[in-house]
Design an enzyme around this catalytic site. Sequence first.
Site, PDB file in Angstrom:
ATOM      1  N   SER A 189     -13.278   1.638   2.977  1.00  0.00           N
ATOM      2  CA  SER A 189     -12.449   1.321   1.810  1.00  0.00           C
ATOM      3  C   SER A 189     -11.366   2.372   1.668  1.00  0.00           C
ATOM      4  O   SER A 189     -11.648   3.519   1.304  1.00  0.00           O
ATOM      5  CB  SER A 189     -13.284   1.263   0.532  1.00  0.00           C
ATOM      6  OG  SER A 189     -12.429   1.159  -0.599  1.00  0.00           O
ATOM      7  N   ARG A 207      -2.920 -14.354  -2.303  1.00  0.00           N
ATOM      8  CA  ARG A 207      -3.046 -14.587  -0.862  1.00  0.00           C
ATOM      9  C   ARG A 207      -3.631 -15.976  -0.565  1.00  0.00           C
ATOM     10  O   ARG A 207      -3.286 -16.584   0.452  1.00  0.00           O
ATOM     11  CB  ARG A 207      -3.865 -13.476  -0.222  1.00  0.00           C
ATOM     12  CG  ARG A 207      -3.205 -12.107  -0.409  1.00  0.00           C
ATOM     13  CD  ARG A 207      -3.647 -11.073   0.589  1.00  0.00           C
ATOM     14  NE  ARG A 207      -3.237  -9.732   0.166  1.00  0.00           N
ATOM     15  CZ  ARG A 207      -2.023  -9.220   0.338  1.00  0.00           C
ATOM     16  NH1 ARG A 207      -1.079  -9.936   0.937  1.00  0.00           N
ATOM     17  NH2 ARG A 207      -1.739  -7.988  -0.083  1.00  0.00           N
ATOM     18  N   ASP A 211      -7.003  -8.072   4.262  1.00  0.00           N
ATOM     19  CA  ASP A 211      -6.143  -8.864   3.377  1.00  0.00           C
ATOM     20  C   ASP A 211      -5.550 -10.092   4.056  1.00  0.00           C
ATOM     21  O   ASP A 211      -5.001 -10.968   3.379  1.00  0.00           O
ATOM     22  CB  ASP A 211      -5.006  -8.001   2.820  1.00  0.00           C
ATOM     23  CG  ASP A 211      -5.470  -7.086   1.702  1.00  0.00           C
ATOM     24  OD1 ASP A 211      -6.512  -7.379   1.085  1.00  0.00           O
ATOM     25  OD2 ASP A 211      -4.799  -6.073   1.446  1.00  0.00           O
ATOM     26  N   SER A 222       0.827  -1.208   0.000  1.00  0.00           N
ATOM     27  CA  SER A 222       0.000   0.000   0.000  1.00  0.00           C
ATOM     28  C   SER A 222       0.862   1.261   0.000  1.00  0.00           C
ATOM     29  O   SER A 222       0.587   2.224  -0.727  1.00  0.00           O
ATOM     30  CB  SER A 222      -0.919   0.013   1.229  1.00  0.00           C
ATOM     31  OG  SER A 222      -1.851  -1.033   1.179  1.00  0.00           O
ATOM     32  N   ARG A 246       1.618   4.302  -3.054  1.00  0.00           N
ATOM     33  CA  ARG A 246       1.400   5.720  -2.759  1.00  0.00           C
ATOM     34  C   ARG A 246       2.687   6.528  -2.873  1.00  0.00           C
ATOM     35  O   ARG A 246       2.652   7.704  -3.248  1.00  0.00           O
ATOM     36  CB  ARG A 246       0.759   5.847  -1.374  1.00  0.00           C
ATOM     37  CG  ARG A 246      -0.707   5.392  -1.365  1.00  0.00           C
ATOM     38  CD  ARG A 246      -1.185   5.010   0.042  1.00  0.00           C
ATOM     39  NE  ARG A 246      -2.609   4.706   0.080  1.00  0.00           N
ATOM     40  CZ  ARG A 246      -3.150   3.536  -0.288  1.00  0.00           C
ATOM     41  NH1 ARG A 246      -2.367   2.565  -0.735  1.00  0.00           N
ATOM     42  NH2 ARG A 246      -4.458   3.339  -0.208  1.00  0.00           N
ATOM     43  N   ARG A 283     -13.766  -6.734 -11.163  1.00  0.00           N
ATOM     44  CA  ARG A 283     -13.896  -6.097  -9.852  1.00  0.00           C
ATOM     45  C   ARG A 283     -14.748  -4.830  -9.909  1.00  0.00           C
ATOM     46  O   ARG A 283     -14.789  -4.134 -10.922  1.00  0.00           O
ATOM     47  CB  ARG A 283     -12.508  -5.840  -9.251  1.00  0.00           C
ATOM     48  CG  ARG A 283     -11.768  -7.164  -9.052  1.00  0.00           C
ATOM     49  CD  ARG A 283     -10.431  -7.007  -8.413  1.00  0.00           C
ATOM     50  NE  ARG A 283     -10.539  -6.560  -7.028  1.00  0.00           N
ATOM     51  CZ  ARG A 283      -9.492  -6.298  -6.254  1.00  0.00           C
ATOM     52  NH1 ARG A 283      -8.267  -6.439  -6.742  1.00  0.00           N
ATOM     53  NH2 ARG A 283      -9.657  -5.905  -5.017  1.00  0.00           N
TER      54      ARG A 283
END
Length: 433
Positions: A167, A387, A315, A23, A27, A123
């Site tokens: 989210s 995952r 996650d 994440s 960014r 998605r």
Amino acid sequence: MLNFISKPVGCLKGEITVPGDKSISHRSIIFGAIAIGTSVIDGFLDGEDCIATLKAFQSMGVRIEGPDKQRVIIHGVGKYGLKQPQNIIDCVNSGTSMRLLAGLLAAQQFDSQLTGDESLLKRPMLRISRPLSQMGADVTTQDGKPPIVIKGGKKLNGIHYVMPEASAQVKSCLLLAGMYAEGQTKITENAVSRDHTERMLRTFSYPVQIQDGAIVIDRNGECHGTRLNIPGDISSAAFFIVAASITPGSDVLIRNVGINPTRTGIIHILTEMGADIRVLNQRAYGEEPVADLHIRYSQLKGIDIPASMVPLAIDEFPVIFIAAACAQGKTTLHGAKELRLKESDRIGAMVDGLNQLGVHAEGFDDGILIEGGSIQGGEVNSRGDHRIAMSFAIAGAVASAPVTIKNCANVATSFPSFVTTANMLHFQIEEYS
């Protein structure tokens, strides 16, 4: 097709680090690209998802050096310096890339289009296209799914948006658009979600206000180049936290793990189940808290996982379900419908896989029930979800016979060195095609 075979082991021992946080890596590229000046990023995750974000900005005229030994150097072009890409931007398997880029691109003067692989094209994207349209953006989807087509040159106006569900991707998308909008953009959350974007804005010296559970941003600011160390990804550490917790005799130390409080649900859940996890040497990498995690085997017990933990461990649930399969008693989870909308239907994939390995598991619309016991050997299909693949590789360590996991190539999206790292702790995982 890449597959894994994970064989039963004795105990797991050793000291490891895990790759940089996914994440934060995404960014760092985004804010470094639109900053004034140069940014040096260490600990960057060079997995396929983050590389998709990096390549997107290269296609928009941003000069980026690396990754080289997890270092990336970004020569920022400022908020208004991006150029129209010559081709459609391919986000590959990365929902983060697509949703965050959509917010940024909605505010540009040029047209753009975002696409992805077969999984990403399934998605949901209305969760970003609707609020962006409320801001004045011209964003269209294919029946609510990618590809996303964005018409540039639209004047955006700030809105007050109340998040219908937690989210971080939607929140971040709107914050990026809000950096270009007339007036204030205010986002109210009813449940906590990851706050890496808010922390990253501060790292890059962009003004953002947090007041009464709301985040407020406007266009009266600039990002400035910086130096940044990215901590290890707790979502990657999660596999080894669970592995050490369920494998008798294990003693594992994981160094330099990010322990952002919006990400530590797995530690809270496993501790409630009876895990022996010690958080050591707490410190900070810039705005992000970091620690070393010491995990030793402990017999776990089943629990009812509070719904409040869902956004804090979203996650990590696939591997938490492996822990539940080894616990005494039943574990239940509700309020996690979002798991059905990830790279795969993670509830369905885990229920099917656990049942294949002799564990009784039932899926609900929004959760799961798992009766703990012992894991048998067998074959499972990861459904191309990184995952799921890694979670069942962990299960193989404590199974009664080897576990074969099919369709594991997408492990490279988040943890390219997974097998090497696992085998350093005395796992026996083999790859084959």
